[in-house]
Design a protein around this motif. Structure first.
Motif, PDB file in Angstrom:
ATOM      1  N   VAL A 157       0.961  -1.187  -0.127  1.00 20.47           N
ATOM      2  CA  VAL A 157       0.073   0.168   0.005  1.00 20.47           C
ATOM      3  C   VAL A 157       0.792   1.348  -0.025  1.00 20.47           C
ATOM      4  N   ALA A 158       1.806   1.252   0.660  1.00 16.44           N
ATOM      5  CA  ALA A 158       2.734   2.347   0.891  1.00 16.44           C
ATOM      6  C   ALA A 158       3.413   2.735  -0.524  1.00 16.44           C
ATOM      7  N   ILE A 159       3.873   1.551  -1.176  1.00 17.31           N
ATOM      8  CA  ILE A 159       4.690   1.647  -2.282  1.00 17.31           C
ATOM      9  C   ILE A 159       3.634   2.460  -3.402  1.00 17.31           C
ATOM     10  N   THR A 160       2.226   1.686  -3.527  1.00 16.95           N
ATOM     11  CA  THR A 160       1.229   2.411  -4.357  1.00 16.95           C
ATOM     12  C   THR A 160       1.183   3.917  -3.722  1.00 16.95           C
ATOM     13  N   MET A 161       1.348   4.114  -2.786  1.00 14.63           N
ATOM     14  CA  MET A 161       1.089   5.804  -2.485  1.00 14.63           C
ATOM     15  C   MET A 161       2.244   6.361  -3.130  1.00 14.63           C
ATOM     16  N   ALA A 162       3.537   5.737  -3.144  1.00 16.51           N
ATOM     17  CA  ALA A 162       4.454   6.414  -3.254  1.00 16.51           C
ATOM     18  C   ALA A 162       4.609   6.703  -4.897  1.00 16.51           C
ATOM     19  N   LEU A 163       4.228   5.779  -5.688  1.00 17.61           N
ATOM     20  CA  LEU A 163       4.188   5.706  -7.204  1.00 17.61           C
ATOM     21  C   LEU A 163       3.378   6.769  -7.543  1.00 17.61           C
ATOM     22  N   HIS A 164       2.344   7.407  -6.726  1.00 11.86           N
ATOM     23  CA  HIS A 164       1.388   8.579  -7.298  1.00 11.86           C
ATOM     24  C   HIS A 164       2.211   9.777  -6.552  1.00 11.86           C
ATOM     25  N   ASN A 165       2.913   9.843  -5.618  1.00 10.81           N
ATOM     26  CA  ASN A 165       3.242  10.778  -5.030  1.00 10.81           C
ATOM     27  C   ASN A 165       4.728  11.240  -4.892  1.00 10.81           C
ATOM     28  N   CYS A 166       5.627  10.629  -5.286  1.00 10.69           N
ATOM     29  CA  CYS A 166       7.061  10.613  -5.490  1.00 10.69           C
ATOM     30  C   CYS A 166       7.717  10.759  -6.831  1.00 10.69           C
ATOM     31  N   ASP A 167       8.865  11.499  -7.193  1.00 12.51           N
ATOM     32  CA  ASP A 167       9.349  11.348  -8.241  1.00 12.51           C
ATOM     33  C   ASP A 167      10.423  10.318  -8.515  1.00 12.51           C
ATOM     34  N   GLU A 168      10.998   9.711  -7.315  1.00 13.61           N
ATOM     35  CA  GLU A 168      11.554   8.594  -7.442  1.00 13.61           C
ATOM     36  C   GLU A 168      11.245   7.527  -6.207  1.00 13.61           C
ATOM     37  N   VAL A 169      11.544   6.512  -6.434  1.00  7.36           N
ATOM     38  CA  VAL A 169      10.851   5.538  -5.337  1.00  7.36           C
ATOM     39  C   VAL A 169      11.829   4.289  -5.073  1.00  7.36           C
ATOM     40  N   ALA A 170      12.376   4.366  -3.826  1.00  6.82           N
ATOM     41  CA  ALA A 170      13.347   3.257  -3.278  1.00  6.82           C
ATOM     42  C   ALA A 170      12.655   2.373  -2.139  1.00  6.82           C
ATOM     43  N   VAL A 171      12.860   1.101  -2.147  1.00  6.45           N
ATOM     44  CA  VAL A 171      12.235   0.347  -0.930  1.00  6.45           C
ATOM     45  C   VAL A 171      13.524  -0.432  -0.287  1.00  6.45           C
ATOM     46  N   ALA A 172      13.352  -0.631   0.844  1.00  5.99           N
ATOM     47  CA  ALA A 172      14.306  -1.617   1.723  1.00  5.99           C
ATOM     48  C   ALA A 172      13.740  -2.460   2.511  1.00  5.99           C
ATOM     49  N   GLY A 173      14.269  -3.648   2.756  1.00 11.05           N
ATOM     50  CA  GLY A 173      13.329  -4.566   3.902  1.00 11.05           C
ATOM     51  C   GLY A 173      12.148  -5.138   3.219  1.00 11.05           C
TER      52      GLY A 173
END
Ligand SMILES: *[C@@H]1O[C@H](CO)[C@@H](O)[C@H](O)[C@H]1NC(C)=O
Ligand SMILES: *[C@@H]1O[C@H](CO)[C@@H](O)[C@H](O)[C@H]1NC(C)=O
Ligand SMILES: *[C@@H]1O[C@H](CO)[C@@H](O)[C@H](O)[C@H]1NC(C)=O
Length: 398
Positions: free
Chosen positions: A322-338
Motif C-alpha cells: 500500500v505504501a509503495i502504491t502511495m509513493a508511485l503517485h506522490n514521489c518522483d523517485e521511489v526506493a524500497v528496503a526491507g
C-alpha cells in the motif's frame, strides 16, 4: 508491377495483423488499442467501477499495444509482459542525460506508465475535507474506501486541520522517497545512512528506529499504521514524524477518533490483538491515508479477488505494498528496503527487530504474499522502483 506488389503485400500484412487483433478483441471482450504511441486513455474513473456495478476489470481485460512493436502484449493486470530496466526512447531523451544521482522529476510516474499504460498519476496522499468527492473510493467500504464512515472522518479531519506534507517537502521540485519495510533482510547491511538521504522516509507500523539506525536509518517522515500495528509504548514514538493512519476495518476509524480526542476511557472492540491506548501526537500531526491505494494495490496492481469490493480471503495487500502504491503517485523517485521474504528459509527472522521466524506468515488469511511479490518484481525488474536490499528479485531458495 513490382511497385504495386510491394504495397499490396504490406497491406495484406497489415490486414493480417488487424485480423489477429480483431480475434483478440472478440476473445477478450474488451480491448484497448494504443496505436502508434498514442497516449493511453485516462480511463481510471471509468474502469474502476464501484462495488455493485458490473465489474469486468481487470480479470476480463486484455490490453494489446500496437505501435513500434506490433503485438507487444500486456499481462492480466495490464503490465507489459516483457520488462527490462531500459528506458523507452522518449524517457531516455528526458532522463538519460541527467547527471548520476540527480533526482529525476516525474520519473516514477513516467516509467510506471511505460509498463502499465492504465496508470493515472493524481491521487492525493491523504484525505482532506473534500474527501467525499473522491469517486474511486466513496462507494467502497473499508478497507477499499470509506463508505459508511463519512461522518466520523469529517469529525477527525476537522480536528487534524492539516492534510498534507510539511511546506518544505511540498516545495521540493523533486521528491525522492524510500519505503522501509520491516523485513529481516535489512539486518547487518548498514544501509542506515543511505536511507537517511531520502527526502521522504516512510516507515510502517511499530518498526523501531532507535537501536537499529545503523541498518534502517534514523529519520522518519511518516509512519503508516493501522490500530493493531501502532506503537504501544508512548515513549517509543519519534518526534517530528507524521502519524499516518490506514484503515482496514470500520472500527479502525473509531479507534483513531479516540486517539485524536484522547478519549481512552471507552474501549473499542473488534481488533485481532491489543491496540495502543494513546498516540502521543498532536491532531495536526495525524493524517488519514487515502484508501484508494489499498484498492488500487489489491484489485489493479496485484490482481487479488474483487469479492464484490468487500474484504475477503486473500484480497488485502500488505501495508508495504500500500505504501509503495502511495509513493508511485506522490514521489518522483521511489526506493524500497526491507522487502522480500524468502520462504525457503523459514528460520530466518521475519522482521529486523524481533525473533519471529519467517514461517509465521505462511498461513495468512488476508494477504497473498506470492501474488504480491509478483507485482513488486515487475516494478523492480522494470526499474520503476529501486530495491536497496535486493530481496524482491532474489530467487526463492537462495
Ligand atoms: C547531454 O549532456 C551533455 C553535457 O551536459 C551535453 O553536452 C549534451 O548536449 C546533452 N545531450 C542532450 C541530448 O541533451
Ligand atoms: C547480524 O550481526 C550480528 C552481530 O554480528 C549477529 O549476531 C546477528 O545474528 C546478525 N543477524 C543476521 C540476521 O544476520
Ligand atoms: C493467492 O493467489 C493464488 C493465485 O491466484 C491462489 O492460487 C492462492 O490460493 C492465493 N492464496 C491465498 C492465500 O488467497
Amino acid at each position: 508491377m513490382m511497385s504495386i506488389m510491394k504495397p499490396t503485400r504490406n497491406l495484406l500484412f497489415a490486414l493480417c495483423s488487424m485480423l489477429v487483433l480483431g480475434f483478440l478483441y472478440y476473445s477478450s471482450g474488451k480491448l484497448h488499442l494504443h496505436v502508434w504511441g498514442q497516449k493511453p486513455h485516462k480511463d481510471k474513473e471509468a474502469t474502476l467501477s464501484p462495488a455493485g456495478n458490473a465489474y469486468a476489470e481487470p480479470e476480463a481485460e486484455t490490453v494489446v499495444s500496437v505501435g513500434r512493436v506490433v503485438g507487444s502484449v500486456f499481462d492480466k493486470q495490464g503490465f507489459l509482459m516483457k520488462l527490462d530496466g531500459k528506458l523507452p526512447p522518449e524517457l531516455e531523451y528526458k532522463y538519460g542525460n541527467l547527471s548520476e544521482g540527480a533526482c529525476k522529476p516525474g520519473y516514477v510516474a513516467a516509467k510506471m506508465t511505460s509498463i502499465y499504460p492504465k496508470f493515472v498519476k493524481p491521487a492525493s496522499m491523504f484525505l482532506d475535507l473534500n474527501f467525499k468527492r473522491l469517486k474511486n473510493v466513496n462507494n467502497y467500504l473499508p478497507p477499499f474506501g470509506f463508505k459508511t464512515q463519512e461522518n466520523i472522518i469529517e469529525v477527525i479531519l476537522s480536528a487534524t486541520k492539516d492534510y498534507g506534507l510539511s511546506p518544505e517537502l511540498n516545495s521540493l521540485p523533486c521528491r525522492r522517497c524510500v519505503i522501509v519495510g520491516n523485513g529481516g533482510i535489512l539486518s547487518n547491511k548498514s544501509l542506515g545512512s543511505r536511507i537517511d538521504e531520502y527526502d521522504i522516509i516512510v516507515r510502517l507500523n511499530e518498526a523501531p528506529v532507535s537501536g537499529f539506525d545503523k541498518d534502517v536509518g534514523s529519520k522518519t517522515t511518516m509512519r503508516i499504521t493501522y490500530p493493531e500495528g501502532a506503537i504501544q509504548n508512548p515513549s517509543r514514538y519519534e518526534k517530528d514524524s507524521l502519524f499516518v493512519f490506514s484503515a482496514f476495518k470500520p472500527q479502525d476509524f473509531r479507534w483513531l477518533r479516540q486517539m485524536i480526542f484522547k478519549d481512552n476511557q471507552r474501549g473499542v472492540d473488534g481488533f485481532w490483538k491489543s491496540v495502543a491506548h494513546q498516540v502521543p501526537r498532536e491532531p495536526s500531526e495525524m493524517r488519514i491515508l487515502n484508501p484508494f491505494f489499498i484498492q488500487e494495490a489489491s484489485f489493479r496492481f496485484i490482481g487479488l479477488p474483487h469479492n464484490n469490493g468487500l474484504m475477503g480471503k486473500g484480497n488485502i495487500p500488505t501495508l508495504g505494498a500500500v505504501a509503495i502504491t502511495m509513493a508511485l503517485h506522490n514521489c518522483d523517485e521511489v526506493a524500497v528496503a526491507g522487502f522480500g521474504y524468502d520462504m525457503s528459509t523459514p528460520h530466518a527472522p521475519l522482521h529486523y527487530y524481533e525473533k519471529v521466524k519467517m514461517s509465521a506468515i505462511k498461513e495468512s488469511w488476508t494477504h497473498n504474499i506470492s501474488k504480491e511479490k509478483e507485482f513488486l518484481r515487475k516494478l523492480v525488474k522494470a526499474g520503476v522502483i529501486t530495491d536497496l536490499t535486493n530481496g524482491i528479485l532474489a530467487p526463492p531458495g537462495v
